[in-house]
Write a protein that holds these residues in place. Structure first.
Motif, short mmCIF file in Angstrom:
data_model
loop_
_atom_site.label_atom_id
_atom_site.label_comp_id
_atom_site.label_asym_id
_atom_site.label_seq_id
_atom_site.Cartn_x
_atom_site.Cartn_y
_atom_site.Cartn_z
N LYS A 8 0.97 -1.18 -0.15
CA LYS A 8 -0.25 0.09 0.29
C LYS A 8 0.96 1.22 -0.01
CE LYS A 8 -4.16 1.94 2.22
NZ LYS A 8 -5.12 1.73 3.30
N VAL A 9 0.45 2.25 -0.87
CA VAL A 9 1.16 3.58 -1.04
C VAL A 9 0.27 4.59 -0.64
CG1 VAL A 9 2.46 4.88 -2.56
CG2 VAL A 9 2.62 2.54 -2.78
N GLU A 10 0.85 5.37 0.26
CA GLU A 10 -0.13 6.53 0.92
C GLU A 10 0.58 7.91 0.53
OE1 GLU A 10 -2.70 4.89 4.26
OE2 GLU A 10 -0.64 4.61 4.73
N ASN A 11 1.70 7.95 0.01
CA ASN A 11 2.48 9.27 -0.01
C ASN A 11 1.60 9.99 -1.66
OD1 ASN A 11 3.87 11.44 -1.17
ND2 ASN A 11 5.91 10.38 -1.01
N VAL A 12 0.84 11.01 -1.03
CA VAL A 12 0.06 11.54 -2.27
C VAL A 12 0.85 12.33 -3.20
CG1 VAL A 12 -1.85 13.27 -2.63
CG2 VAL A 12 -1.95 11.86 -0.66
N ASP A 13 1.79 13.06 -2.59
CA ASP A 13 2.89 13.85 -4.09
C ASP A 13 3.41 12.70 -4.78
OD1 ASP A 13 2.26 16.19 -2.97
OD2 ASP A 13 3.71 16.25 -1.65
N GLY A 14 3.94 11.64 -4.25
CA GLY A 14 4.54 10.59 -5.05
C GLY A 14 3.43 9.79 -6.01
N ILE A 15 2.41 9.78 -5.55
CA ILE A 15 1.24 8.91 -6.21
C ILE A 15 0.85 10.12 -7.62
CG2 ILE A 15 -1.15 8.19 -6.61
CD1 ILE A 15 -0.86 7.54 -3.55
N LEU A 16 0.62 11.26 -7.21
CA LEU A 16 0.42 12.04 -8.22
C LEU A 16 1.52 12.23 -9.30
CD1 LEU A 16 -1.31 15.24 -6.16
CD2 LEU A 16 -2.37 13.30 -7.64
N ASP A 17 2.81 12.33 -8.89
CA ASP A 17 4.06 12.20 -9.70
C ASP A 17 3.75 10.95 -10.68
OD1 ASP A 17 6.64 13.45 -10.64
OD2 ASP A 17 7.16 11.24 -9.81
#
Length: 203
Positions: A8-17
């Motif tokens: 599970k990934v929760e780093n929003v900035d990383g996801i948007l990138d």
């Protein structure tokens, strides 16, 4: 999307990138109870504190007509993926598949003509801007643009819920992890090589 805790990934900035870099997505809605999907290049734009997924589809595509009645539109983005052989482990286990996937949910709104032109201009700048002979919006004739605009429908989807799964062998021990990277690098295909690079960057 089912996401085991390891992945599970929760780093929003990383996801948007990730979305920006893997912007060819799949939009899923339902029509009369049946799921329908369209594969499209999409944009990610911020207005105020909100993010929007933007794009356009053919006027003849019936999916855009479902936007008004669909409470949530699902947009799926995918990165590299690769088969992981269990022969690469130091102990008996089963094979698996590594991947990156992001699901975005939100309400879709049809764009006005000026908003559509703005979005198309941005898309051309993104994909043409660094080319030797860029074909940007102002290079097209008015006649062609007017004709083409009649054949598409623009939309924006306000980003609500985001789900992200990066399955990169995080649950393997260090020895297996290093060996998986080595094996992927020698598979001879771009997906495996990209997966190996992703895994190396996590070390």
């Amino acid at each position: 999307m089912y996401i085991p805790k390891y992945f599970k990934v929760e780093n929003v900035d990383g996801i948007l990138d990730f979305v920006q870099k893997n912007s060819f997505g799949t939009i899923v809605t339902t029509r009369k109870g049946k799921p329908i999907a369209t594969h499209l290049p999409l944009g990610l734009n911020k207005k105020g504190d909100d993010y929007y997924i933007t794009g356009h589809m053919a006027y003849g595509n019936p999916q855009w007509r479902t936007f008004e009645t669909c409470k949530d539109v699902l947009i799926m983005f995918q990165g590299p993926h690769a088969y992981i052989s269990s022969s690469w482990y130091n102990q008996e286990n089963v094979p698996t598949w590594n991947y990156q996937a992001v699901h975005v949910y939100g309400k879709a709104i049809i764009l006005e003509n000026d908003e559509l032109i703005e979005d198309l201009t941005k898309m051309l700048e993104k994909y043409e801007g660094n080319r030797e002979n860029p074909v940007l919006w102002d290079k097209f004739s008015t006649h062609l643009l007017e004709k083409e605009l009649k054949g598409i429908v623009g939309f924006k989807i306000k980003v609500g819920e985001i789900q992200a799964a990066y399955k990169l062998s995080q649950n393997r021990n260090e020895s297996d992890y290093i060996n998986i990277i080595s094996k992927l690098q020698n598979e001879g295909n771009s997906n495996s090589e990209q997966m190996a690079e992703l895994m190396k960057n996590r070390m």
